[in-house]
Design an enzyme around this catalytic site. Structure first.
Site, PDB file in Angstrom:
ATOM      1  N   ARG A   1     145.513  40.424 122.246  1.00 39.41           N
ATOM      2  CA  ARG A   1     146.570  40.305 121.753  1.00 39.41           C
ATOM      3  C   ARG A   1     147.881  40.078 122.977  1.00 39.41           C
ATOM      4  O   ARG A   1     148.678  39.295 122.979  1.00 39.41           O
ATOM      5  CB  ARG A   1     147.202  41.079 120.715  1.00 39.41           C
ATOM      6  CG  ARG A   1     147.233  42.884 121.023  1.00 39.41           C
ATOM      7  CD  ARG A   1     147.434  43.527 119.971  1.00 39.41           C
ATOM      8  NE  ARG A   1     145.950  43.829 119.210  1.00 39.41           N
ATOM      9  CZ  ARG A   1     145.723  44.508 118.254  1.00 39.41           C
ATOM     10  NH1 ARG A   1     146.772  45.276 117.698  1.00 39.41           N
ATOM     11  NH2 ARG A   1     144.424  44.477 117.459  1.00 39.41           N
TER      12      ARG A   1
ATOM     13  N   LYS B   1     135.134  51.427 124.947  1.00 39.01           N
ATOM     14  CA  LYS B   1     134.169  51.330 123.648  1.00 39.01           C
ATOM     15  C   LYS B   1     132.870  52.037 123.902  1.00 39.01           C
ATOM     16  O   LYS B   1     132.441  52.460 125.031  1.00 39.01           O
ATOM     17  CB  LYS B   1     133.723  49.694 123.556  1.00 39.01           C
ATOM     18  CG  LYS B   1     135.019  48.887 123.128  1.00 39.01           C
ATOM     19  CD  LYS B   1     134.402  47.366 123.022  1.00 39.01           C
ATOM     20  CE  LYS B   1     135.532  46.482 122.748  1.00 39.01           C
ATOM     21  NZ  LYS B   1     135.965  46.698 121.416  1.00 39.01           N
TER      22      LYS B   1
HETATM   23  N1  BES Z   1     137.472  42.234 121.124  1.00 39.31           N
HETATM   24  C1  BES Z   1     137.552  43.030 120.199  1.00 39.31           C
HETATM   25  C2  BES Z   1     137.583  42.822 118.802  1.00 39.31           C
HETATM   26  C3  BES Z   1     136.246  42.643 118.108  1.00 39.31           C
HETATM   27  C4  BES Z   1     135.756  43.942 117.554  1.00 39.31           C
HETATM   28  C5  BES Z   1     135.453  41.546 118.031  1.00 39.31           C
HETATM   29  C6  BES Z   1     134.484  44.055 116.939  1.00 39.31           C
HETATM   30  C7  BES Z   1     134.232  41.670 117.534  1.00 39.31           C
HETATM   31  C8  BES Z   1     133.709  42.600 116.940  1.00 39.31           C
HETATM   32  C9  BES Z   1     139.070  43.637 120.366  1.00 39.31           C
HETATM   33  O1  BES Z   1     139.725  43.363 121.797  1.00 39.31           O
HETATM   34  C10 BES Z   1     139.313  45.146 120.016  1.00 39.31           C
HETATM   35  O2  BES Z   1     138.745  45.602 120.861  1.00 39.31           O
HETATM   36  N2  BES Z   1     140.156  45.173 119.177  1.00 39.31           N
HETATM   37  C11 BES Z   1     140.274  46.776 118.590  1.00 39.31           C
HETATM   38  C12 BES Z   1     141.971  46.937 118.309  1.00 39.31           C
HETATM   39  C13 BES Z   1     142.093  48.132 118.069  1.00 39.31           C
HETATM   40  C14 BES Z   1     141.856  48.864 119.429  1.00 39.31           C
HETATM   41  C15 BES Z   1     143.451  48.102 117.547  1.00 39.31           C
HETATM   42  C16 BES Z   1     139.561  47.156 117.500  1.00 39.31           C
HETATM   43  O3  BES Z   1     139.478  45.886 116.543  1.00 39.31           O
HETATM   44  O4  BES Z   1     138.724  47.778 117.169  1.00 39.31           O
HETATM   45 ZN    ZN Z   2     139.256  45.085 122.916  1.00 36.79          ZN
END
Ligand code: BES
Ligand code: ZN
Ligand code: ZN
Length: 508
Positions: free
Chosen positions: A354, A280
């Site tokens: 997931r 990230k």
């Molecule tokens: N923990 C994050 C989701 C999240 C994003 C929570 C922003 C709170 C605020 C999750 O593990 C994630 O990173 N999801 C990705 C999935 C994507 C790579 C398909 C996302 O939502 O960007």
């Molecule tokens: Zn994530």
């Protein structure tokens, strides 16, 4: 947890209750020339020789939502202050609004170092459910995320007397206290930094809670996780020096009827989500310590259920790991074999929630869950869709989904039913494995839900995407910045009101 607030039921008249502050609320007048001071407040006003209506005539008491009017040393009133909260329009005011209003009042009074209050009920909101809402609001409003500050702000309210409520209000007070204290516990866990709440530390906290609460607990370490072939959880954990844990808490009611339903609660507990190799950006990454909020909600719910004693058996399964980009981390394109035997192509290591839920859900089923609810800070997509207002609700069984939505309404947590049509399934087809862990940007929250669905089989299942609601980015009048403990109240309500009649055709 903060020191317990002492909440009690008072049968005396509001004007006679001594203490630092008497709190009540006023509505916006329904018609021009209408008066905000009426009903229960009329009596207080009479005791006060009309002081309150004079304030209203001066235009300082409009009833606008969350308006705060603080009067000192009102003649005829035993309490040192009278705090009148604006409640907005009467027809829009229910127990959810009452809960929030009580939180706003608690925060307002806490900022003034006030320690004890009396809360005066209004007409139509004098029953146990309203007393519960007020109790919850006061205890939630008193929470502070200042555990690690040496210059702590004012301590919490110490006691509250609820006046003007009906006799059975005591039951509401008792329930409200348990619910709110446990929600605050979930908030506290959400705020914990990842160096002070690793998966092992989370498991230790779960064990401590279970001992105190009389719940059965099982903590699976890496070895047992491997024996169960939880390849998806292990895949995520590979990148971290911290070992993963899978926590199982079980509440068993006194009477277990053969064939009765068993509720399985599965919570995502990523104690820190860097994204892994699909790393990230630095901006806001610190917030990803809250990526265990789903697991925290389940732990807090179990803590509450151990005291509230529902009739249904409840099993919480909390898979926990960090998501880190270490030298042995899984890489985009890797294939993992999940506990269920299904293979998964990991296209993006940041879609890790997931993955761990896939194994968590499969394990909850193996342990006997007949109904599943998972809660997870799963997708940025749900934040885009619903913001910080509603949690996303996805489900495979309409009746069960409606039950969860009804519990959310009863508990005053906003949740919105999202689509999970078969058509979305195409987006997670993999070229080399059974499925892949991402489905592209369109309908990102629905494809994430679909991924989990693949592991639920025929078991009725509801998925709560709480990515937007588990954290407050800015303080609101009713709550400070940080963990919110969302879903705890809904899940408690769900368990407490679950129909435990044996399911026809169940093998037992
Ligand atoms: N923990 C994050 C989701 C999240 C994003 C929570 C922003 C709170 C605020 C999750 O593990 C994630 O990173 N999801 C990705 C999935 C994507 C790579 C398909 C996302 O939502 O960007
Ligand atoms: Zn994530
Ligand atoms: Zn995550």
């Amino acid at each position: 947890m903060d020191k317990r607030m002492n909440v009690s039921f008072g049968s005396q008249g509001a004007a006679a209750v001594s203490g630092e502050a008497l709190v009540s609320y006023v509505f916006e007048p329904e018609k021009d020339g209408g008066k905000p001071v009426e009903g229960a407040l009329d009596e207080v006003d009479k005791a006060a020789g009309g002081t309150i209506s004079r304030v209203a005539s001066a235009g300082e008491l409009t009833g606008k939502k969350f308006e705060t009017t603080l009067l000192h040393f009102v003649p005829g009133i035993a309490a040192q202050r009278v705090l009148l909260m604006g409640a907005g329009k009467r027809e829009k005011f229910g127990n959810a609004e009452l809960r929030r209003l009580a939180s706003v009042a608690a925060r307002f009074l806490k900022a003034r170092a006030i320690k004890n209050v009396a809360f005066l009920a209004r007409e139509g909101q004098r029953d146990a459910a309203s007393a519960q809402a007020v109790t919850e609001g006061l205890i939630l409003g008193t929470f502070d995320g200042d555990k690690y500050r040496t210059d702590k702000k004012n301590g919490p309210l110490e006691s509250a007397i609820l006046v003007g409520f009906d006799e059975p209000a005591q039951a509401g007070i008792d329930r409200g206290r348990i619910v709110a204290e446990c929600q605050n516990f979930a908030r506290e866990l959400g705020n914990e930094p990842s160096n002070l709440l690793t998966p092992s530390m989370l498991a230790d906290r779960a064990v401590a809670i279970a001992r105190e609460a009389g719940l059965a607990v099982d903590v699976l370490d890496e070895k047992r996780i491997a024996e169960l072939k939880m390849g998806a959880l292990l895949g995520v954990a590979r990148g971290s020096a911290e070992p993963p844990r899978l926590v199982v808490l079980t509440y068993t009611p006194e009477k277990v009827v053969p064939g009765a339903p068993v509720l399985g609660l599965v919570g995502k507990a990523i104690t820190f989500d860097t994204g892994g190799i699909s790393i990230k950006p630095a901006d806001n990454m610190e917030k990803m310590k809250f990526d265990m909020a789903g697991g925290a909600a389940m732990l807090a719910t179990m803590r509450a259920l151990s005291q509230l004693k529902p009739k249904i058996k409840v099993i919480a399964v909390i898979p926990s790991t960090e998501n880190m980009p270490g030298g042995r981390a899984q890489k985009p394109g890797d294939v993992q074999i999940t506990m269920s035997g299904k293979s998964v192509e990991v296209i993006n290591t940041d879609a890790e929630g997931r993955l761990i839920l896939a194994d968590g859900v499969a394990y909850a089923k193996q342990l006997g869950a007949t109904h599943l609810v998972d809660a997870a800070t799963l997708t940025g997509a749900i934040v885009v869709a619903l913001g910080g207002v509603n949690s996303g609700v996805f489900g495979t069984n309409e009746a069960f989904t409606q039950k969860v939505l009804a519990s959310a309404r009863a508990a005053g947590e906003k949740m919105w039913h999202m689509p999970l049509d078969d058509d979305y399934r195409d987006q997670i087809k993999s070229t080399i494995a059974d499925i892949q862990n991402v489905g592209g940007r369109p309908a990102g929250a629905s494809t994430a839900a679909w991924f989990i669905r693949e592991f639920t089989g025929d078991t009725p299942w509801v998925h709560l995407d709480i990515a937007g609601t588990a954290w407050l980015d800015d303080a609101k009048p009713w709550g400070g910045k940080g963990g919110t403990g969302v879903a705890v109240r809904t899940l408690i309500d769900l368990a407490m009101n679950f129909d435990t009649a044996p399911t026809p055709g169940s093998k037992a």
